[in-house]
Design a protein around this motif. Structure first.
Motif, PDB file in Angstrom:
ATOM      1  N   UNK A  55       0.858  -1.178   0.000  1.00 57.70           N
ATOM      2  CA  UNK A  55       0.000   0.000   0.000  1.00 57.70           C
ATOM      3  C   UNK A  55       0.902   1.238   0.000  1.00 57.70           C
ATOM      4  N   UNK A  56       0.972   1.924  -1.135  1.00 60.55           N
ATOM      5  CA  UNK A  56       1.926   3.025  -1.255  1.00 60.55           C
ATOM      6  C   UNK A  56       1.338   4.365  -0.861  1.00 60.55           C
ATOM      7  N   UNK A  57       0.042   4.435  -0.612  1.00 61.40           N
ATOM      8  CA  UNK A  57      -0.571   5.704  -0.248  1.00 61.40           C
ATOM      9  C   UNK A  57      -1.002   5.663   1.209  1.00 61.40           C
ATOM     10  N   UNK A  58      -0.640   6.707   1.933  1.00 65.83           N
ATOM     11  CA  UNK A  58      -1.059   6.862   3.318  1.00 65.83           C
ATOM     12  C   UNK A  58      -1.652   8.252   3.426  1.00 65.83           C
ATOM     13  N   UNK A  59      -2.913   8.363   3.060  1.00 64.08           N
ATOM     14  CA  UNK A  59      -3.565   9.671   3.021  1.00 64.08           C
ATOM     15  C   UNK A  59      -2.938  10.506   1.907  1.00 64.08           C
ATOM     16  N   UNK A  60      -2.471  11.713   2.236  1.00 63.13           N
ATOM     17  CA  UNK A  60      -1.882  12.554   1.188  1.00 63.13           C
ATOM     18  C   UNK A  60      -0.408  12.217   0.917  1.00 63.13           C
ATOM     19  N   UNK A  61       0.155  11.244   1.624  1.00 68.39           N
ATOM     20  CA  UNK A  61       1.572  10.929   1.481  1.00 68.39           C
ATOM     21  C   UNK A  61       1.769   9.688   0.632  1.00 68.39           C
ATOM     22  N   UNK A  62       2.755   9.727  -0.233  1.00 72.19           N
ATOM     23  CA  UNK A  62       3.126   8.576  -1.032  1.00 72.19           C
ATOM     24  C   UNK A  62       4.355   7.945  -0.375  1.00 72.19           C
ATOM     25  N   UNK A  63       4.233   6.716   0.116  1.00 74.88           N
ATOM     26  CA  UNK A  63       5.309   6.067   0.851  1.00 74.88           C
ATOM     27  C   UNK A  63       6.502   5.734  -0.032  1.00 74.88           C
ATOM     28  N   UNK A  64       6.271   5.509  -1.329  1.00 72.85           N
ATOM     29  CA  UNK A  64       7.395   5.274  -2.243  1.00 72.85           C
ATOM     30  C   UNK A  64       8.292   6.512  -2.322  1.00 72.85           C
ATOM     31  N   UNK A  65       7.677   7.676  -2.439  1.00 74.68           N
ATOM     32  CA  UNK A  65       8.443   8.917  -2.525  1.00 74.68           C
ATOM     33  C   UNK A  65       9.189   9.185  -1.226  1.00 74.68           C
ATOM     34  N   UNK A  66       8.542   8.975  -0.100  1.00 76.58           N
ATOM     35  CA  UNK A  66       9.200   9.175   1.191  1.00 76.58           C
ATOM     36  C   UNK A  66      10.369   8.199   1.336  1.00 76.58           C
ATOM     37  N   UNK A  67      10.195   6.967   0.886  1.00 77.81           N
ATOM     38  CA  UNK A  67      11.270   5.977   0.942  1.00 77.81           C
ATOM     39  C   UNK A  67      12.476   6.385   0.107  1.00 77.81           C
ATOM     40  N   UNK A  68      12.222   6.883  -1.100  1.00 79.80           N
ATOM     41  CA  UNK A  68      13.335   7.339  -1.949  1.00 79.80           C
ATOM     42  C   UNK A  68      14.052   8.537  -1.331  1.00 79.80           C
ATOM     43  N   UNK A  69      13.294   9.439  -0.736  1.00 79.87           N
ATOM     44  CA  UNK A  69      13.911  10.607  -0.089  1.00 79.87           C
ATOM     45  C   UNK A  69      14.789  10.163   1.074  1.00 79.87           C
ATOM     46  N   UNK A  70      14.315   9.206   1.885  1.00 76.82           N
ATOM     47  CA  UNK A  70      15.119   8.705   2.999  1.00 76.82           C
ATOM     48  C   UNK A  70      16.389   8.007   2.509  1.00 76.82           C
ATOM     49  N   UNK A  71      16.287   7.258   1.433  1.00 74.98           N
ATOM     50  CA  UNK A  71      17.466   6.582   0.893  1.00 74.98           C
ATOM     51  C   UNK A  71      18.501   7.588   0.386  1.00 74.98           C
ATOM     52  N   UNK A  72      18.053   8.613  -0.293  1.00 76.99           N
ATOM     53  CA  UNK A  72      18.980   9.639  -0.807  1.00 76.99           C
ATOM     54  C   UNK A  72      19.618  10.399   0.354  1.00 76.99           C
ATOM     55  N   UNK A  73      18.822  10.729   1.369  1.00 80.26           N
ATOM     56  CA  UNK A  73      19.383  11.436   2.531  1.00 80.26           C
ATOM     57  C   UNK A  73      20.407  10.558   3.254  1.00 80.26           C
TER      58      UNK A  73
END
Length: 85
Positions: free
Chosen positions: A22-40
């Motif tokens: 499930x990649x959507x958590x309300x207004x947040x896309x968990x795939x995008x958050x995951x990629x941002x965390x990996x890059x950081x």
């Protein structure tokens, strides 16, 4: 951040990106958050390794031979006192 924190961000980001169906958590896309965390985490890891490798290590001078006096450095003040009787 350190190596441990960087690896933790990369692992949590990879779990959020590749491990969740499930990649959507309300207004947040968990795939995008995951990629941002990996890059950081990757940026933090690279910066940590860079600063660890550019640190200069001071090598202490060898101890003086037995029976020799240590000459004063430019920062030390040599004071000679004479006894007056």
């Amino acid at each position: 951040m350190g190596i441990g924190g960087s690896i933790l961000l990369i692992v949590v980001g990879a779990i959020m990106t590749f491990g969740l169906d499930d990649t959507d958590l309300g207004p947040f896309n968990l795939d995008t958050i995951g990629w941002i965390l990996q890059i950081a985490g990757l940026v933090g890891l690279v910066l940590t390794l860079y600063f660890w490798n550019t640190r200069r290590r001071a090598v202490p001078p060898p101890p003086p031979a037995a029976g020799t006096a240590i000459p004063p450095t430019a920062d030390e003040i040599v004071e000679r006192r004479t006894r007056r009787y």
